[in-house]
Motif scaffolding. Structure first.
Motif, PDB file in Angstrom:
ATOM      1  N   SER A  46       0.811  -1.207   0.000  1.00  0.00           N
ATOM      2  CA  SER A  46       0.000   0.000   0.000  1.00  0.00           C
ATOM      3  C   SER A  46       0.848   1.262   0.000  1.00  0.00           C
ATOM      4  N   THR A  47       1.916   1.250   0.799  1.00  0.00           N
ATOM      5  CA  THR A  47       2.772   2.432   0.907  1.00  0.00           C
ATOM      6  C   THR A  47       3.360   2.811  -0.435  1.00  0.00           C
ATOM      7  N   PHE A  48       3.909   1.834  -1.134  1.00  0.00           N
ATOM      8  CA  PHE A  48       4.596   2.156  -2.380  1.00  0.00           C
ATOM      9  C   PHE A  48       3.618   2.349  -3.542  1.00  0.00           C
ATOM     10  N   ALA A  49       2.443   1.730  -3.457  1.00  0.00           N
ATOM     11  CA  ALA A  49       1.419   2.028  -4.456  1.00  0.00           C
ATOM     12  C   ALA A  49       1.012   3.495  -4.352  1.00  0.00           C
ATOM     13  N   ALA A  50       0.833   3.971  -3.127  1.00  0.00           N
ATOM     14  CA  ALA A  50       0.449   5.371  -2.919  1.00  0.00           C
ATOM     15  C   ALA A  50       1.556   6.332  -3.330  1.00  0.00           C
ATOM     16  N   LEU A  51       2.786   5.973  -3.004  1.00  0.00           N
ATOM     17  CA  LEU A  51       3.903   6.878  -3.278  1.00  0.00           C
ATOM     18  C   LEU A  51       4.167   7.021  -4.766  1.00  0.00           C
ATOM     19  N   TYR A  52       4.138   5.913  -5.497  1.00  0.00           N
ATOM     20  CA  TYR A  52       4.579   5.918  -6.890  1.00  0.00           C
ATOM     21  C   TYR A  52       3.446   5.877  -7.908  1.00  0.00           C
ATOM     22  N   CYS A  53       2.199   5.953  -7.453  1.00  0.00           N
ATOM     23  CA  CYS A  53       1.088   5.892  -8.401  1.00  0.00           C
ATOM     24  C   CYS A  53       1.100   7.051  -9.391  1.00  0.00           C
ATOM     25  N   VAL A  54       1.761   8.166  -9.031  1.00  0.00           N
ATOM     26  CA  VAL A  54       1.761   9.330  -9.927  1.00  0.00           C
ATOM     27  C   VAL A  54       2.787   9.214 -11.054  1.00  0.00           C
ATOM     28  N   GLN A  55       3.692   8.248 -10.959  1.00  0.00           N
ATOM     29  CA  GLN A  55       4.777   8.192 -11.953  1.00  0.00           C
ATOM     30  C   GLN A  55       4.264   8.010 -13.384  1.00  0.00           C
ATOM     31  N   PRO A  56       3.376   7.048 -13.655  1.00  0.00           N
ATOM     32  CA  PRO A  56       2.878   6.941 -15.031  1.00  0.00           C
ATOM     33  C   PRO A  56       1.871   8.027 -15.408  1.00  0.00           C
ATOM     34  N   LEU A  57       1.455   8.830 -14.428  1.00  0.00           N
ATOM     35  CA  LEU A  57       0.495   9.896 -14.697  1.00  0.00           C
ATOM     36  C   LEU A  57       1.171  11.211 -15.082  1.00  0.00           C
ATOM     37  N   MET A  58       2.497  11.250 -15.055  1.00  0.00           N
ATOM     38  CA  MET A  58       3.203  12.508 -15.328  1.00  0.00           C
ATOM     39  C   MET A  58       2.878  13.085 -16.701  1.00  0.00           C
ATOM     40  N   PRO A  59       2.814  12.260 -17.762  1.00  0.00           N
ATOM     41  CA  PRO A  59       2.378  12.843 -19.042  1.00  0.00           C
ATOM     42  C   PRO A  59       0.969  13.424 -18.984  1.00  0.00           C
ATOM     43  N   GLU A  60       0.085  12.806 -18.173  1.00  0.00           N
ATOM     44  CA  GLU A  60      -1.264  13.356 -18.000  1.00  0.00           C
ATOM     45  C   GLU A  60      -1.215  14.720 -17.320  1.00  0.00           C
ATOM     46  N   PHE A  61      -0.323  14.859 -16.346  1.00  0.00           N
ATOM     47  CA  PHE A  61      -0.187  16.140 -15.645  1.00  0.00           C
ATOM     48  C   PHE A  61       0.315  17.231 -16.596  1.00  0.00           C
ATOM     49  N   THR A  62       1.242  16.869 -17.483  1.00  0.00           N
ATOM     50  CA  THR A  62       1.758  17.877 -18.424  1.00  0.00           C
ATOM     51  C   THR A  62       0.634  18.390 -19.329  1.00  0.00           C
ATOM     52  N   ARG A  63      -0.294  17.503 -19.697  1.00  0.00           N
ATOM     53  CA  ARG A  63      -1.396  17.918 -20.568  1.00  0.00           C
ATOM     54  C   ARG A  63      -2.452  18.724 -19.810  1.00  0.00           C
ATOM     55  N   GLU A  64      -2.853  18.240 -18.631  1.00  0.00           N
ATOM     56  CA  GLU A  64      -3.954  18.902 -17.923  1.00  0.00           C
ATOM     57  C   GLU A  64      -3.541  20.207 -17.264  1.00  0.00           C
ATOM     58  N   PHE A  65      -2.325  20.238 -16.686  1.00  0.00           N
ATOM     59  CA  PHE A  65      -1.917  21.420 -15.927  1.00  0.00           C
ATOM     60  C   PHE A  65      -0.930  22.307 -16.680  1.00  0.00           C
ATOM     61  N   GLY A  66      -0.481  21.885 -17.872  1.00  0.00           N
ATOM     62  CA  GLY A  66       0.423  22.703 -18.667  1.00  0.00           C
ATOM     63  C   GLY A  66       1.807  22.836 -18.086  1.00  0.00           C
ATOM     64  N   VAL A  67       2.300  21.805 -17.400  1.00  0.00           N
ATOM     65  CA  VAL A  67       3.638  21.842 -16.820  1.00  0.00           C
ATOM     66  C   VAL A  67       4.600  21.068 -17.711  1.00  0.00           C
ATOM     67  N   THR A  68       5.896  21.278 -17.521  1.00  0.00           N
ATOM     68  CA  THR A  68       6.916  20.573 -18.296  1.00  0.00           C
ATOM     69  C   THR A  68       7.136  19.172 -17.715  1.00  0.00           C
ATOM     70  N   PRO A  69       7.792  18.272 -18.458  1.00  0.00           N
ATOM     71  CA  PRO A  69       8.099  16.953 -17.895  1.00  0.00           C
ATOM     72  C   PRO A  69       8.884  17.027 -16.587  1.00  0.00           C
ATOM     73  N   ALA A  70       9.876  17.934 -16.522  1.00  0.00           N
ATOM     74  CA  ALA A  70      10.644  18.062 -15.281  1.00  0.00           C
ATOM     75  C   ALA A  70       9.751  18.539 -14.138  1.00  0.00           C
ATOM     76  N   GLN A  71       8.850  19.485 -14.423  1.00  0.00           N
ATOM     77  CA  GLN A  71       7.926  19.954 -13.384  1.00  0.00           C
ATOM     78  C   GLN A  71       6.943  18.865 -12.977  1.00  0.00           C
ATOM     79  N   SER A  72       6.518  18.038 -13.932  1.00  0.00           N
ATOM     80  CA  SER A  72       5.581  16.969 -13.597  1.00  0.00           C
ATOM     81  C   SER A  72       6.193  15.972 -12.623  1.00  0.00           C
ATOM     82  N   SER A  73       7.531  15.832 -12.655  1.00  0.00           N
ATOM     83  CA  SER A  73       8.193  14.904 -11.728  1.00  0.00           C
ATOM     84  C   SER A  73       8.079  15.364 -10.284  1.00  0.00           C
ATOM     85  N   LEU A  74       7.713  16.642 -10.075  1.00  0.00           N
ATOM     86  CA  LEU A  74       7.544  17.139  -8.712  1.00  0.00           C
ATOM     87  C   LEU A  74       6.403  16.425  -7.991  1.00  0.00           C
ATOM     88  N   ALA A  75       5.436  15.880  -8.729  1.00  0.00           N
ATOM     89  CA  ALA A  75       4.349  15.141  -8.087  1.00  0.00           C
ATOM     90  C   ALA A  75       4.889  13.958  -7.292  1.00  0.00           C
TER      91      ALA A  75
END
Length: 414
Positions: A46-75
């Motif tokens: 559970s711990t690592f599912a919660a921590l790393y669930c955002v990793q494959p979502l980073m391209p989604e964040f770049t599209r929805e929030f208009g951030v760069t790939p490096a900025q998306s890694s901040l999630a």
């Protein structure tokens, strides 16, 4: 016989390294040992599912929030960065108040925050929730390591630690793969909500099913006591080397997985998000390798097996260099297999090398571990932006080269 005692044995001292008189351990094969192993597996999952669930979502964040790939890694980086510092406090709190309650509260809070993150209205709000989630998750990793070192028969502790880390491997894989799949068919918000719900379920499992501590000794948690504990650990060269291995190996691992998705979504691969998520099933290698390496370390020596695992990570990275799935997928699998071996050996070695203040020793190791994730994972974005995968590979290769030197030093020092 009270609940939690069944499956424990009383150990009498029998020479150097033996337990204190009256110590009771969870022994392999007994019902209590099996129950503890299962629940620790669930907690790590559970711990690592919660921590790393955002990793494959980073391209989604770049599209929805208009951030760069490096900025998306901040999630991810903001969570691991806060987690790293919070672990230093969590270890002290658990040394003062005990292990089980802290682990259950950690999972409950992180699950609730995960659901809140799914409803974040903007990028700043999402980062704030992810920072708070990193703080909440700090109550599990170091405390679980201390629990194993205190409660499990030392002859079985390596395997138990491997099972716990195997749970983290499966959780990391499932968090990435599940969120990628749900995001592809529904939305990234739904994906994060599902992971948060799993965290709440894991909290209930820890609270109701994990055997209570029997060997925990309450310790003061004031600043003077903390400073003395840290000073003692930081003056031990062997522990310093293990702390460095945590930083280097995790930094290399997270950097690869932060940017491999961007590479696979782009030409010449052009994979769909769900297909990229399927790549994360290589985390199943960690489920196998963690207990395997834990057992090999006991039989062949921790230092030797640690150095071999570090060399295997470098070999896996080399296989990822060509633009071919025929070499990349085996390379990712070998890299992952070896990483969880490194982490299993190093984290298990911490509890054995630090006879006192184990919660703090584990916390310092994990501080370095997650700072590797935060610093290297973010720097990797700079190399990706400037040089593409060649830059990421060169950066990760440097981290692994230093890690191999450190592991060889540990093999000599033992």
């Amino acid at each position: 016989m009270a609940d939690g005692d069944f499956g424990r044995v009383r150990i009498e001292p029998a020479g150097q390294g033996a337990a204190e008189p009256g110590t009771t351990y969870l022994v392999a094969g007994t019902p209590a040992y099996k129950r503890a192993s299962r629940i620790l597996f669930v907690a790590g999952f559970s711990t690592f599912a919660a921590l790393y669930c955002v990793q494959p979502l980073m391209p989604e964040f770049t599209r929805e929030f208009g951030v760069t790939p490096a900025q998306s890694s901040l999630a991810l980086s903001v969570s691991t960065g806060v987690l790293a510092f919070a672990l230093l406090v969590a270890g002290a709190v658990s040394d003062r108040f005990g292990r089980k309650a802290i682990m259950a509260l950690s999972l409950l809070a992180s699950g609730t925050l995960g659901i809140s993150g799914a409803m974040a209205p903007d990028w700043a709000s999402l980062l704030l929730v992810r920072a708070l989630e990193g703080m909440a998750l700090s109550g599990l990793p170091a405390v679980a390591m201390a629990y194993v070192s205190e409660e499990v028969d030392p002859r079985s502790a390596g395997v138990t630690m491997g099972l716990y880390i195997g749970g983290t491997a499966l959780g990391g894989m499932s968090g990435r793969a599940l969120t990628a799949l749900v995001a592809d068919v529904a939305s990234w918000r739904m994906a994060m909500g599902v992971i948060g719900t799993l965290g709440i379920a894991a909290a209930l499992a820890v609270w109701f099913a994990l055997p209570a501590s029997r060997n925990f000794q309450r310790r003061p948690a004031g600043m003077r006591e903390l400073a003395e504990a840290w000073r003692g650990h930081l003056m031990d060269r062997g522990l310093l080397a293990l702390f460095a291995m945590g930083f280097l190996s995790m930094g290399a691992f997270v950097t690869v997985f932060n940017y491999i998705g961007f590479r696979l979504l782009a030409p010449p691969f052009d994979l769909r998000p769900a297909a990229v998520g399927a790549v994360f099933t290589v985390y199943l290698c960690g489920v196998v390798s963690s207990p395997l390496f834990g057992g090999l370390a006991v039989r062949l020596g921790r230092g030797r097996v640690l150095a071999a695992a570090a060399a295997m990570m470098a070999a896996g990275l080399a296989l990822m260099t060509p633009d071919s799935l025929w070499t990349m997928v085996p390379g990712i699998a070998l890299f992952t297999f070896a990483f969880f071996g490194v982490h299993t050996i190093a984290s298990g070695w911490i509890g054995q090398r630090a006879p006192v203040n184990r919660g703090q020793a584990s916390a310092i190791y994990l501080f370095c571990y997650y700072m590797g994730s935060t610093i290297a994972g973010t720097l990797g974005g700079v190399f990706w932006y400037a040089f593409g995968w060649a830059g990421v590979g060169g950066f990760v290769g440097l981290l692994l080269a230093v890690g191999l030197i450190v592991s060889l030093g540990l093999a000599v020092r033992r």
